[in-house]
Design a protein around this motif. Structure first.
Motif, PDB file in Angstrom:
ATOM      1  N   ASP A 113      18.005  -0.225   9.374  1.00  0.00           N
ATOM      2  CA  ASP A 113      16.852  -0.902   8.769  1.00  0.00           C
ATOM      3  C   ASP A 113      16.379  -0.173   7.511  1.00  0.00           C
ATOM      4  O   ASP A 113      15.486  -0.670   6.810  1.00  0.00           O
ATOM      5  N   SER A 114      16.933   1.004   7.239  1.00  0.00           N
ATOM      6  CA  SER A 114      16.545   1.762   6.049  1.00  0.00           C
ATOM      7  C   SER A 114      16.888   0.950   4.806  1.00  0.00           C
ATOM      8  O   SER A 114      18.048   0.629   4.550  1.00  0.00           O
ATOM      9  N   ALA A 115      15.871   0.592   4.057  1.00  0.00           N
ATOM     10  CA  ALA A 115      16.010  -0.313   2.918  1.00  0.00           C
ATOM     11  C   ALA A 115      14.655  -0.370   2.217  1.00  0.00           C
ATOM     12  O   ALA A 115      13.678   0.219   2.692  1.00  0.00           O
ATOM     13  N   THR A 116      14.608  -1.094   1.119  1.00  0.00           N
ATOM     14  CA  THR A 116      13.323  -1.364   0.463  1.00  0.00           C
ATOM     15  C   THR A 116      12.874  -2.765   0.849  1.00  0.00           C
ATOM     16  O   THR A 116      13.675  -3.708   0.817  1.00  0.00           O
ATOM     17  N   TYR A 117      11.602  -2.888   1.225  1.00  0.00           N
ATOM     18  CA  TYR A 117      11.055  -4.159   1.683  1.00  0.00           C
ATOM     19  C   TYR A 117      10.008  -4.645   0.680  1.00  0.00           C
ATOM     20  O   TYR A 117       9.070  -3.909   0.341  1.00  0.00           O
ATOM     21  N   PHE A 118      10.186  -5.869   0.228  1.00  0.00           N
ATOM     22  CA  PHE A 118       9.253  -6.463  -0.733  1.00  0.00           C
ATOM     23  C   PHE A 118       8.454  -7.568  -0.058  1.00  0.00           C
ATOM     24  O   PHE A 118       9.026  -8.477   0.557  1.00  0.00           O
ATOM     25  N   SER A 152       0.806  -1.232   0.000  1.00  0.00           N
ATOM     26  CA  SER A 152       0.000   0.000   0.000  1.00  0.00           C
ATOM     27  C   SER A 152       0.832   1.271   0.000  1.00  0.00           C
ATOM     28  O   SER A 152       0.365   2.317  -0.456  1.00  0.00           O
ATOM     29  N   SER A 153       2.052   1.222   0.493  1.00  0.00           N
ATOM     30  CA  SER A 153       2.867   2.440   0.545  1.00  0.00           C
ATOM     31  C   SER A 153       4.145   2.260  -0.253  1.00  0.00           C
ATOM     32  O   SER A 153       4.837   1.270  -0.101  1.00  0.00           O
ATOM     33  N   GLN A 154       4.438   3.257  -1.093  1.00  0.00           N
ATOM     34  CA  GLN A 154       5.694   3.214  -1.843  1.00  0.00           C
ATOM     35  C   GLN A 154       6.856   3.595  -0.928  1.00  0.00           C
ATOM     36  O   GLN A 154       7.982   3.149  -1.113  1.00  0.00           O
ATOM     37  N   SER A 155       6.557   4.440   0.083  1.00  0.00           N
ATOM     38  CA  SER A 155       7.612   4.867   0.999  1.00  0.00           C
ATOM     39  C   SER A 155       7.033   5.094   2.388  1.00  0.00           C
ATOM     40  O   SER A 155       5.833   5.355   2.544  1.00  0.00           O
ATOM     41  N   PHE A 207      19.001  -3.587  -0.013  1.00  0.00           N
ATOM     42  CA  PHE A 207      19.802  -2.369   0.136  1.00  0.00           C
ATOM     43  C   PHE A 207      20.260  -1.931  -1.254  1.00  0.00           C
ATOM     44  O   PHE A 207      20.384  -2.755  -2.169  1.00  0.00           O
ATOM     45  N   PRO A 208      20.526  -0.626  -1.416  1.00  0.00           N
ATOM     46  CA  PRO A 208      20.932  -0.120  -2.741  1.00  0.00           C
ATOM     47  C   PRO A 208      22.138  -0.874  -3.299  1.00  0.00           C
ATOM     48  O   PRO A 208      23.097  -1.157  -2.575  1.00  0.00           O
ATOM     49  N   GLY A 254       5.525  -7.773  -4.610  1.00  0.00           N
ATOM     50  CA  GLY A 254       4.872  -6.474  -4.629  1.00  0.00           C
ATOM     51  C   GLY A 254       5.829  -5.411  -5.143  1.00  0.00           C
ATOM     52  O   GLY A 254       6.979  -5.696  -5.485  1.00  0.00           O
ATOM     53  N   ALA A 255       5.340  -4.174  -5.168  1.00  0.00           N
ATOM     54  CA  ALA A 255       6.116  -3.058  -5.723  1.00  0.00           C
ATOM     55  C   ALA A 255       7.182  -2.553  -4.764  1.00  0.00           C
ATOM     56  O   ALA A 255       8.042  -1.773  -5.166  1.00  0.00           O
ATOM     57  N   GLY A 256       7.111  -2.974  -3.507  1.00  0.00           N
ATOM     58  CA  GLY A 256       8.130  -2.573  -2.541  1.00  0.00           C
ATOM     59  C   GLY A 256       7.750  -1.331  -1.761  1.00  0.00           C
ATOM     60  O   GLY A 256       7.021  -0.462  -2.259  1.00  0.00           O
ATOM     61  N   THR A 257       8.220  -1.265  -0.521  1.00  0.00           N
ATOM     62  CA  THR A 257       8.086  -0.065   0.317  1.00  0.00           C
ATOM     63  C   THR A 257       9.480   0.347   0.737  1.00  0.00           C
ATOM     64  O   THR A 257      10.223  -0.446   1.328  1.00  0.00           O
ATOM     65  N   LYS A 258       9.811   1.596   0.421  1.00  0.00           N
ATOM     66  CA  LYS A 258      11.128   2.115   0.806  1.00  0.00           C
ATOM     67  C   LYS A 258      11.015   2.708   2.196  1.00  0.00           C
ATOM     68  O   LYS A 258      10.313   3.701   2.414  1.00  0.00           O
ATOM     69  N   LEU A 259      11.687   2.099   3.151  1.00  0.00           N
ATOM     70  CA  LEU A 259      11.637   2.550   4.545  1.00  0.00           C
ATOM     71  C   LEU A 259      12.851   3.415   4.853  1.00  0.00           C
ATOM     72  O   LEU A 259      13.988   3.030   4.568  1.00  0.00           O
ATOM     73  N   SER A 260      12.592   4.577   5.434  1.00  0.00           N
ATOM     74  CA  SER A 260      13.675   5.442   5.932  1.00  0.00           C
ATOM     75  C   SER A 260      13.496   5.585   7.434  1.00  0.00           C
ATOM     76  O   SER A 260      12.408   5.935   7.897  1.00  0.00           O
ATOM     77  N   VAL A 261      14.557   5.309   8.168  1.00  0.00           N
ATOM     78  CA  VAL A 261      14.518   5.448   9.625  1.00  0.00           C
ATOM     79  C   VAL A 261      15.433   6.611   9.998  1.00  0.00           C
ATOM     80  O   VAL A 261      16.651   6.552   9.789  1.00  0.00           O
ATOM     81  N   LYS A 262      14.822   7.669  10.543  1.00  0.00           N
ATOM     82  CA  LYS A 262      15.590   8.874  10.863  1.00  0.00           C
ATOM     83  C   LYS A 262      16.133   8.790  12.287  1.00  0.00           C
ATOM     84  O   LYS A 262      15.401   8.449  13.209  1.00  0.00           O
ATOM     85  N   PRO A 263      17.429   9.126  12.449  1.00  0.00           N
ATOM     86  CA  PRO A 263      18.017   9.066  13.792  1.00  0.00           C
ATOM     87  C   PRO A 263      17.532  10.212  14.675  1.00  0.00           C
ATOM     88  O   PRO A 263      17.044  11.222  14.183  1.00  0.00           O
TER      89      PRO A 263
END
Lengths: 112, 112
Positions: A84-89, A7-10, A39-40, A103-112
Motif C-alpha cells: 500500500d506504500s504509495a502517494t494518495y491524492f 493535512s499530511s505530506q507523509s 506508485f513511483p 490535493g497535494a498528496g500524502t505519501k504513505l509508507s507501510v513498514k513491515p
C-alpha cells in the motif's frame, strides 16, 4: 490557492495498522470525491470515491468517511500492507464542470 | 481497455525555449486534461478540453498553450520554458461524468 487540502505530506504506519489520510475542501460546488493512488513512475489511478450525498463508502480494506457539514473527508486503510506504500491524492469534482481538483498528496509508507 | 500515451517520457529544454508535449488516448473519451505535478504541491490543472477543438483554462494556464485538434489527442506547449518549470506533466482522459480520470505515466520536463 489549493482548493483541496491534505493535512499530511507523509505518513508512516506499521504493517497491520490502520492508516488514516485526511482531506478538506472549501468549495461547496464539489459533489464527488475520488481518491487516487500513485506508485513511483506511474500516473495516479482511481482507488475509491464517494458522492456528497453519502457519509461512508467501503471497498475491501479501504473506507472513505465524509462529513459534508465540516467539508472534510478521510481515507482509512485497514490492515495496511507494504504494497500500500504509495502517494494518495484526494480530489474533488464540481457538480457544474468536468474539472477535478487535486490535493497535494500524502505519501504513505507501510513498514513491515 | 484503453491506454493513454504521453510522448516524450523525458524532455530536456533550454530556458526560454518553446516545448511541446503530446498525449494520445484510445478510450474514445470526450474530455482530456493536462495537470502539472510538483513535489509537495500535488496535481494542478493547466488546461482541459471537453470535446475536439474545445479548450478550457485551468488554475495554472499562464505560460502554456494547448491544442485539441482531434478527439484522441491533446497537446500542451510550454511557451517559454523557465528553470522553475521542472516538473512532471500528466495527461488524463475521462468519460463525460469525469468520475474517473485515466492518467498517462507522465512527461518529466527538465529545463537547463
Amino acid at each position: 490557492q489549493q482548493q483541496v487540502r491534505q493535512s499530511s505530506q507523509s505518513l508512516t504506519v506499521w504493517e497491520g495498522e490502520t492508516a488514516i489520510l485526511n482531506c478538506s475542501y472549501e468549495n461547496s460546488a464539489f459533489d464527488y470525491f475520488p481518491w487516487y493512488q500513485q506508485f513511483p513512475g506511474e500516473g495516479p489511478a482511481l482507488l475509491i470515491a464517494i458522492r456528497s450525498v453519502s457519509d461512508k463508502k467501503e471497498d475491501g480494506r479501504f473506507t472513505i468517511f465524509f462529513n459534508k457539514r465540516e467539508k472534510n473527508l478521510s481515507l482509512h486503510i485497514k490492515d495496511s500492507q507494504p504494497g500500500d506504500s504509495a502517494t494518495y491524492f484526494c480530489a474533488a469534482r464540481p457538480y457544474n464542470n468536468n474539472a477535478p481538483r487535486f490535493g497535494a498528496g500524502t505519501k504513505l509508507s507501510v513498514k513491515p | 481497455g484503453g491506454i493513454i500515451t504521453q510522448t516524450p517520457k523525458f524532455l530536456i529544454g533550454q530556458e526560454g525555449q518553446k516545448l511541446t508535449l503530446k498525449c494520445q488516448q484510445n478510450f474514445n473519451h470526450d474530455t482530456m486534461y493536462w495537470y502539472r505535478q510538483d513535489s509537495g504541491k500535488g496535481l494542478r490543472l493547466i488546461y482541459y478540453s471537453i470535446t475536439e477543438n474545445d479548450l478550457q483554462k485551468g488554475d495554472l494556464s499562464e505560460g502554456y498553450d494547448a491544442s485539441r485538434e482531434k478527439k484522441s489527442s491533446f497537446s500542451l506547449t510550454v511557451t517559454s520554458a523557465q528553470k522553475n518549470e521542472m516538473a512532471v506533466f500528466l495527461c488524463a482522459s475521462s468519460p463525460d461524468s469525469a468520475e474517473t480520470l485515466y492518467f498517462g505515466s507522465g512527461t518529466r520536463l527538465t529545463v537547463l
